[in-house]
Scaffold this motif. Sequence first.
Motif, PDB file in Angstrom:
ATOM      1  N   ALA A 616       0.826  -1.207   0.000  1.00  0.00           N
ATOM      2  CA  ALA A 616       0.000   0.000   0.000  1.00  0.00           C
ATOM      3  C   ALA A 616       0.859   1.256   0.000  1.00  0.00           C
ATOM      4  N   GLN A 628      -8.325   2.412   5.782  1.00  0.00           N
ATOM      5  CA  GLN A 628      -8.367   2.690   4.351  1.00  0.00           C
ATOM      6  C   GLN A 628      -6.977   2.441   3.760  1.00  0.00           C
ATOM      7  N   ARG A 630      -4.571   2.572   0.310  1.00  0.00           N
ATOM      8  CA  ARG A 630      -4.416   3.193  -1.004  1.00  0.00           C
ATOM      9  C   ARG A 630      -3.210   2.588  -1.721  1.00  0.00           C
ATOM     10  N   GLN A 631      -3.424   2.274  -3.001  1.00  0.00           N
ATOM     11  CA  GLN A 631      -2.324   1.791  -3.835  1.00  0.00           C
ATOM     12  C   GLN A 631      -2.491   2.378  -5.225  1.00  0.00           C
ATOM     13  N   THR A 633      -3.864   4.657  -7.616  1.00  0.00           N
ATOM     14  CA  THR A 633      -5.097   5.454  -7.538  1.00  0.00           C
ATOM     15  C   THR A 633      -6.250   4.671  -6.928  1.00  0.00           C
ATOM     16  N   GLN A 635      -8.332   2.304  -3.986  1.00  0.00           N
ATOM     17  CA  GLN A 635      -8.581   2.265  -2.551  1.00  0.00           C
ATOM     18  C   GLN A 635      -9.298   0.970  -2.193  1.00  0.00           C
ATOM     19  N   LEU A 648      -9.102  -3.897  -3.066  1.00  0.00           N
ATOM     20  CA  LEU A 648      -8.389  -2.715  -3.541  1.00  0.00           C
ATOM     21  C   LEU A 648      -8.714  -2.501  -5.024  1.00  0.00           C
ATOM     22  N   ASP A 651     -11.866   3.828  -6.736  1.00  0.00           N
ATOM     23  CA  ASP A 651     -11.253   5.158  -6.751  1.00  0.00           C
ATOM     24  C   ASP A 651     -11.660   5.966  -5.529  1.00  0.00           C
ATOM     25  N   ASP A 652     -12.815   5.625  -4.977  1.00  0.00           N
ATOM     26  CA  ASP A 652     -13.350   6.419  -3.870  1.00  0.00           C
ATOM     27  C   ASP A 652     -14.187   5.524  -2.978  1.00  0.00           C
TER      28      ASP A 652
END
Length: 767
Positions: A616, A628, A630-631, A633, A635, A648, A651-652
Amino acid sequence: MKYLRFIIPLLLPFTAGAQQFTEVEYLSPFQDLLAEVKIDNQVQFLHRGGSVLIDQRENQGYYKTLIGIKHNAYGAVNYNGKTIAPFKFDEVKLADEQSDYDHSNDYCFVITRLNGKYGAIDTFGKVLAEPIYDELGPLNAAVYKFRKGPLWGWADIKTGQVIQEAAFDEVGKSYISPFLKVERQHKVGLIRNDGSPVTDIGYADFSGLGYEDNAYFTYEVQGKIGVMDSAGKKITPPLYDKIERGPVYGTFAVSKAGKVGFVNRDGKEITDLIYTSSAPYGNYVMVKKMGKQGILNGEGKEIVPIVFDEIIPAGIDAEKLTSATSFSTRFNYGHPGWFLTRKGNLWNVYDTTGKKLLATDYAHADIIVYNGMPLIAITTAQHLMGLAKTDGTPLVPCRYTGISQGYNDGYSYMSNMAGPKGNQFIAMMKKDRLGLFNTTTGKEVLPPIYTRIEWQNPAMIALNINYDTSAMAAPDGTMIRAASKYGNFTAVSENRIVQTVYGSKNSADTWLTDLKGNKLYTYPYWEFKHNGFSRLLMPDSVKRDIASFNNGLLKIWNNIHENLFVDTTGKEVYFNDYQFVGDFYNGLALAGKGEGRSMHFGIISRDNKVVYPITADDINRFEDDLLQVRQDTLQGLIRKDGSIFLPLKYDDISKFYDIGYYKVGKSGNFGVVDSTGKEIIPMKYQDITYDKSQRNFYVTDNRKYGIISSSGVIIIPAKYDELERNQSYYDGDGFPVMVKEDGWYFYINADGSVLPYRSKKRKGYDE
């Protein structure tokens, strides 16, 4: 025939598929029951049922029955849109009641007036009474009253059947449920709803005694009062000037010639009429005689002698109680646990058996609650305070000026980390300094010289004097670290302390030590801070302000090795596979590989196993039990044990309020998953909002609007150019909604049915 083609469109409504519409000049969104529409240049109001138009709203009741005016006549419409009273009356009034406590008392019907006569109609449209009466109104949930000429009778509120023909000068509520009070020739009596008498008609009045079941009430004859039961039996003759409830159910405080006594349900006097006043408190009563106060129990026995200038009943939560003459299971007026008594300037405390609790009278005595435990706070004439147990046993001697219960400006006592035994201790004050008293041993363990006392774990207490002197003590008062200026002590376990000493040139030396002060570890650049640690994997319920050993390791922050820990023996422990490892909790820690912005993060275990892959770009708190991830772009969400909640691939990700629904998005499209990760709404909408009160999702697809239920069922497909929900000021389901399609505005219900009106225009703000 050439004229016929111009006439037909004026006679027939517009059609759209199988639905027929009447075109109007404009529509507006619904506001609860009504929407404003303009037809033939006249503003009217459309009922949510879709079949009723009115000119004016007159009234709306608890159950959303609407009274309106149409063509200068009154009528009524129920919530479902059925006209229950046709618009032909001179007046229609609502008669409704909604109880917050007992719904058997609820009722709703409408009263009609036509040509000066009154009738009644229920909310289903059933005529209860034709408009033939001179007056009509509600009595209770079972019956309504009516007047013919000068006389009154009553009828069943559900069937309209006359129970009692007009025969009385007046009929009304007696407020002695469930009886009616009737009057004839200025004398009153009580009658049941079914018309059977409770008493004859020969009394001046009746009054309740505060009992919710109205098993007992008072009656008045020639200015004197007696007690009667619900069967009409006289408990006492009418001898008294005033009667109120007694201390327990079925007892009565009776007054005659300014003297008060007590009578039981058998009509026997349980005390003589020797008191000048009485005030009930739960199952006890405060009485006054010769200007002095005392307490009687429910049997009329004097348990607190009538010798005091003031008595204050206190509840078990230490709240000072107020006398309540009503006796209701609906409300808890509080029952005394103790009686605070004052004679002259001296106070004492009695319990509810009448036992005097304090061996000595004091300048003041009060009931307080400390750590959930009620105590007696006592104050001497010299303004020194002490404590006693609620049985009167001395607890803290009178040599202090107060008690501290948390943070204050200038001093504070923090006991949240003390553990279960912390309730044994009380922070006593002398002026603005704190000490600690053990209520179990009855000993002062710390003298009142400190400005801050903070339990850092159940075995160690951090102490401060002003801002420059620190010390550490055990719960028995033994000094683990003597008071030292310009330093600080932090308990990082129950037998390990981090000690920091500040030098003269802004330098600081920090050591890990054992209880005896032996130095186990130091690091030249170690800048230890008691609140400097990683809390990402901790649930909110256990987050705390003090850095400590977790899983046998203490992280060494602010050094070139961000993977450095020390164990309880002082041995350094490196996690060499990683450039960064955060504090451990529950056997897990955040770990990172790489340098700077190229570092990647995951979760490892204490035994150096990968729990969540080190892939991540960032891991942050999402909510208490979720993180949360993130990798690039994308999530996802993982649980704090490293297991995957949402993969994963988004995007949102965001959450709707505090409910178990998550909004997920990718490439500008959004969907919804529930608390199990199951997809509720597919990821195909450009926007999704949630109405918490209506429990519906409002979705947008290619600039078209629709509604989806919280279970994922499409209520209104996303095909409308505009969609505006019912703008109710009350609780509602948001329907009917106003939509726009192909240039037309119209209304849709929750079941997909369409109301029969449409327009090319919606009402403007200036219309």
